[in-house]
Design a protein around this motif. Structure first.
Motif, PDB file in Angstrom:
ATOM      1  N   GLN A 132       0.823  -1.211   0.000  1.00  0.00           N
ATOM      2  CA  GLN A 132       0.000   0.000   0.000  1.00  0.00           C
ATOM      3  C   GLN A 132       0.858   1.264   0.000  1.00  0.00           C
ATOM      4  O   GLN A 132       0.530   2.227  -0.685  1.00  0.00           O
ATOM      5  N   THR A 133       1.971   1.266   0.731  1.00  0.00           N
ATOM      6  CA  THR A 133       2.846   2.453   0.705  1.00  0.00           C
ATOM      7  C   THR A 133       3.473   2.646  -0.667  1.00  0.00           C
ATOM      8  O   THR A 133       3.862   3.760  -1.009  1.00  0.00           O
ATOM      9  N   LEU A 134       3.552   1.562  -1.447  1.00  0.00           N
ATOM     10  CA  LEU A 134       4.104   1.646  -2.799  1.00  0.00           C
ATOM     11  C   LEU A 134       3.026   1.875  -3.857  1.00  0.00           C
ATOM     12  O   LEU A 134       3.292   1.771  -5.050  1.00  0.00           O
ATOM     13  N   GLY A 135       1.803   2.177  -3.417  1.00  0.00           N
ATOM     14  CA  GLY A 135       0.747   2.569  -4.343  1.00  0.00           C
ATOM     15  C   GLY A 135      -0.210   1.480  -4.765  1.00  0.00           C
ATOM     16  O   GLY A 135      -1.098   1.727  -5.594  1.00  0.00           O
ATOM     17  N   PHE A 136      -0.088   0.288  -4.222  1.00  0.00           N
ATOM     18  CA  PHE A 136      -1.017  -0.791  -4.558  1.00  0.00           C
ATOM     19  C   PHE A 136      -2.292  -0.636  -3.743  1.00  0.00           C
ATOM     20  O   PHE A 136      -2.259  -0.204  -2.592  1.00  0.00           O
ATOM     21  N   GLU A 137      -3.388  -1.000  -4.360  1.00  0.00           N
ATOM     22  CA  GLU A 137      -4.687  -0.952  -3.690  1.00  0.00           C
ATOM     23  C   GLU A 137      -5.275  -2.348  -3.610  1.00  0.00           C
ATOM     24  O   GLU A 137      -5.080  -3.165  -4.509  1.00  0.00           O
ATOM     25  N   ILE A 138      -6.012  -2.591  -2.535  1.00  0.00           N
ATOM     26  CA  ILE A 138      -6.785  -3.829  -2.443  1.00  0.00           C
ATOM     27  C   ILE A 138      -8.021  -3.618  -3.301  1.00  0.00           C
ATOM     28  O   ILE A 138      -8.819  -2.710  -3.041  1.00  0.00           O
ATOM     29  N   ILE A 139      -8.167  -4.423  -4.347  1.00  0.00           N
ATOM     30  CA  ILE A 139      -9.311  -4.259  -5.245  1.00  0.00           C
ATOM     31  C   ILE A 139     -10.321  -5.390  -5.107  1.00  0.00           C
ATOM     32  O   ILE A 139     -11.365  -5.363  -5.750  1.00  0.00           O
ATOM     33  N   GLY A 140      -9.983  -6.349  -4.264  1.00  0.00           N
ATOM     34  CA  GLY A 140     -10.921  -7.445  -4.053  1.00  0.00           C
ATOM     35  C   GLY A 140     -10.479  -8.333  -2.919  1.00  0.00           C
ATOM     36  O   GLY A 140      -9.298  -8.380  -2.564  1.00  0.00           O
ATOM     37  N   THR A 141     -11.457  -9.011  -2.345  1.00  0.00           N
ATOM     38  CA  THR A 141     -11.205  -9.978  -1.271  1.00  0.00           C
ATOM     39  C   THR A 141     -11.743 -11.324  -1.712  1.00  0.00           C
ATOM     40  O   THR A 141     -12.877 -11.417  -2.185  1.00  0.00           O
ATOM     41  N   ILE A 142     -10.933 -12.348  -1.548  1.00  0.00           N
ATOM     42  CA  ILE A 142     -11.355 -13.711  -1.843  1.00  0.00           C
ATOM     43  C   ILE A 142     -11.567 -14.391  -0.486  1.00  0.00           C
ATOM     44  O   ILE A 142     -10.601 -14.683   0.225  1.00  0.00           O
ATOM     45  N   PRO A 143     -12.822 -14.599  -0.095  1.00  0.00           N
ATOM     46  CA  PRO A 143     -13.088 -15.157   1.234  1.00  0.00           C
ATOM     47  C   PRO A 143     -12.518 -16.564   1.406  1.00  0.00           C
ATOM     48  O   PRO A 143     -12.617 -17.402   0.510  1.00  0.00           O
ATOM     49  N   ARG A 144     -11.879 -16.774   2.547  1.00  0.00           N
ATOM     50  CA  ARG A 144     -11.363 -18.094   2.927  1.00  0.00           C
ATOM     51  C   ARG A 144     -10.571 -18.758   1.801  1.00  0.00           C
ATOM     52  O   ARG A 144     -10.651 -19.953   1.583  1.00  0.00           O
ATOM     53  N   ALA A 145      -9.763 -17.975   1.106  1.00  0.00           N
ATOM     54  CA  ALA A 145      -9.026 -18.465  -0.069  1.00  0.00           C
ATOM     55  C   ALA A 145      -7.739 -19.187   0.288  1.00  0.00           C
ATOM     56  O   ALA A 145      -7.185 -19.881  -0.551  1.00  0.00           O
ATOM     57  N   TYR A 146      -7.276 -19.032   1.512  1.00  0.00           N
ATOM     58  CA  TYR A 146      -5.962 -19.549   1.878  1.00  0.00           C
ATOM     59  C   TYR A 146      -6.069 -20.341   3.177  1.00  0.00           C
ATOM     60  O   TYR A 146      -6.589 -19.846   4.174  1.00  0.00           O
ATOM     61  N   GLU A 147      -5.541 -21.563   3.153  1.00  0.00           N
ATOM     62  CA  GLU A 147      -5.521 -22.374   4.367  1.00  0.00           C
ATOM     63  C   GLU A 147      -4.195 -22.139   5.084  1.00  0.00           C
ATOM     64  O   GLU A 147      -3.177 -22.769   4.798  1.00  0.00           O
ATOM     65  N   HIS A 148      -4.231 -21.207   6.015  1.00  0.00           N
ATOM     66  CA  HIS A 148      -3.073 -20.775   6.787  1.00  0.00           C
ATOM     67  C   HIS A 148      -2.617 -21.910   7.702  1.00  0.00           C
ATOM     68  O   HIS A 148      -3.445 -22.622   8.275  1.00  0.00           O
ATOM     69  N   GLY A 149      -1.307 -22.075   7.839  1.00  0.00           N
ATOM     70  CA  GLY A 149      -0.748 -23.146   8.642  1.00  0.00           C
ATOM     71  C   GLY A 149      -1.135 -23.110  10.108  1.00  0.00           C
ATOM     72  O   GLY A 149      -1.173 -24.138  10.769  1.00  0.00           O
ATOM     73  N   GLN A 150      -1.431 -21.927  10.639  1.00  0.00           N
ATOM     74  CA  GLN A 150      -1.784 -21.780  12.054  1.00  0.00           C
ATOM     75  C   GLN A 150      -3.225 -21.346  12.276  1.00  0.00           C
ATOM     76  O   GLN A 150      -3.835 -21.702  13.279  1.00  0.00           O
ATOM     77  N   LEU A 151      -3.778 -20.587  11.358  1.00  0.00           N
ATOM     78  CA  LEU A 151      -5.069 -19.931  11.577  1.00  0.00           C
ATOM     79  C   LEU A 151      -6.239 -20.558  10.829  1.00  0.00           C
ATOM     80  O   LEU A 151      -7.365 -20.107  10.976  1.00  0.00           O
ATOM     81  N   GLY A 152      -5.972 -21.562  10.022  1.00  0.00           N
ATOM     82  CA  GLY A 152      -7.043 -22.148   9.218  1.00  0.00           C
ATOM     83  C   GLY A 152      -7.351 -21.268   8.019  1.00  0.00           C
ATOM     84  O   GLY A 152      -6.485 -20.548   7.515  1.00  0.00           O
ATOM     85  N   TYR A 153      -8.580 -21.295   7.560  1.00  0.00           N
ATOM     86  CA  TYR A 153      -8.950 -20.553   6.354  1.00  0.00           C
ATOM     87  C   TYR A 153      -9.043 -19.055   6.637  1.00  0.00           C
ATOM     88  O   TYR A 153      -9.764 -18.625   7.535  1.00  0.00           O
ATOM     89  N   VAL A 154      -8.281 -18.286   5.849  1.00  0.00           N
ATOM     90  CA  VAL A 154      -8.279 -16.826   5.947  1.00  0.00           C
ATOM     91  C   VAL A 154      -8.485 -16.241   4.551  1.00  0.00           C
ATOM     92  O   VAL A 154      -8.301 -16.922   3.547  1.00  0.00           O
TER      93      VAL A 154
END
Length: 161
Positions: free
Chosen positions: A128-150
Motif C-alpha cells: 500500500q505504501t508503494l501505491g497498490f490498492e486492495i481491489i478485491g477480497t477472496i473469502p477463505r481463499a488460503y488455508e493458513h498453517g496456524q489460523l485455518g482458512y483466511v
C-alpha cells in the motif's frame, strides 16, 4: 544489488524458500515441493527472476511474469521472498520498486498481486505504501498453517503516471 538469479543462487536460497512454503503463511505453493520444482516455478516459467544480493549473499528473490494473456497481457504479476535475517531492512521494498521498473521496461502498464494473504500485514502495508490498492477480497481463499482458512486480497497498481 539486484541481478538475474542463477540456478546456484536459487539453490543457496532454497532453504529459505522451503521454510516459507512449509510454514503455509504467505504462499499457495505445495509445501512438499522439491528444489527442482521450485526452481522451475520461480525461475524458469516466469518471464524474469532476480536475486537481491549483498556481499555475495542472496537476501531475497522475485519473479516477474504476465498476469494474463491476450487483451490483459499489459498487466504483470510478481512474487517476492526475503530471507529472515534481511526482513525489515528494505529488501522487499527495493525488489518491488525494481520489479515495477522492469515491468515498465518490458511494456507492462500495471501490476497485480493475485493472492496476498490477509494476515500478512507487513506485506500489505508495504504494498500500500508503494501505491497498490486492495481491489478485491477472496473469502477463505488460503488455508493458513496456524489460523485455518483466511481471506486473500487481490492488489493492483497502474504503473503509468
Amino acid at each position: 544489488m539486484i541481478k538475474p538469479i542463477t540456478k546456484a543462487e536459487f539453490g543457496v536460497f532454497w532453504p529459505t524458500f522451503a521454510d516459507i512454503i512449509q510454514a503455509r503463511e504467505t504462499y499457495a505453493f505445495d509445501p512438499d515441493m522439491t528444489l527442482e520444482q521450485a526452481y522451475q516455478l520461480w525461475c524458469l516459467s516466469p518471464q524474469r527472476a532476480y536475486a537481491y544480493m549483498d556481499e555475495g549473499e542472496v537476501l531475497g528473490t522475485y519473479y516477474l511474469r504476465p498476469n494474463a494473456m491476450g487483451p490483459s497481457r499489459h498487466i504483470s504479476n510478481c512474487g517476492y521472498m526475503v530471507a529472515p535475517e534481511a526482513r525489515g531492512k528494505g529488501v522487499a521494498r527495493k525488489m518491488c520498486e525494481h520489479s515495477q521498473q522492469i515491468a515498465l521496461e518490458l511494456g507492462y502498464k500495471a501490476m497485480q498481486f493475485n493472492s496476498v494473504v490477509s494476515t500478512n500485514k507487513v506485506a500489505i502495508n508495504l504494498w500500500q505504501t508503494l501505491g497498490f490498492e486492495i481491489i478485491g477480497t477472496i473469502p477463505r481463499a488460503y488455508e493458513h498453517g496456524q489460523l485455518g482458512y483466511v481471506d486473500s486480497y487481490v492488489m493492483y497498481k497502474w504503473l503509468l503516471s
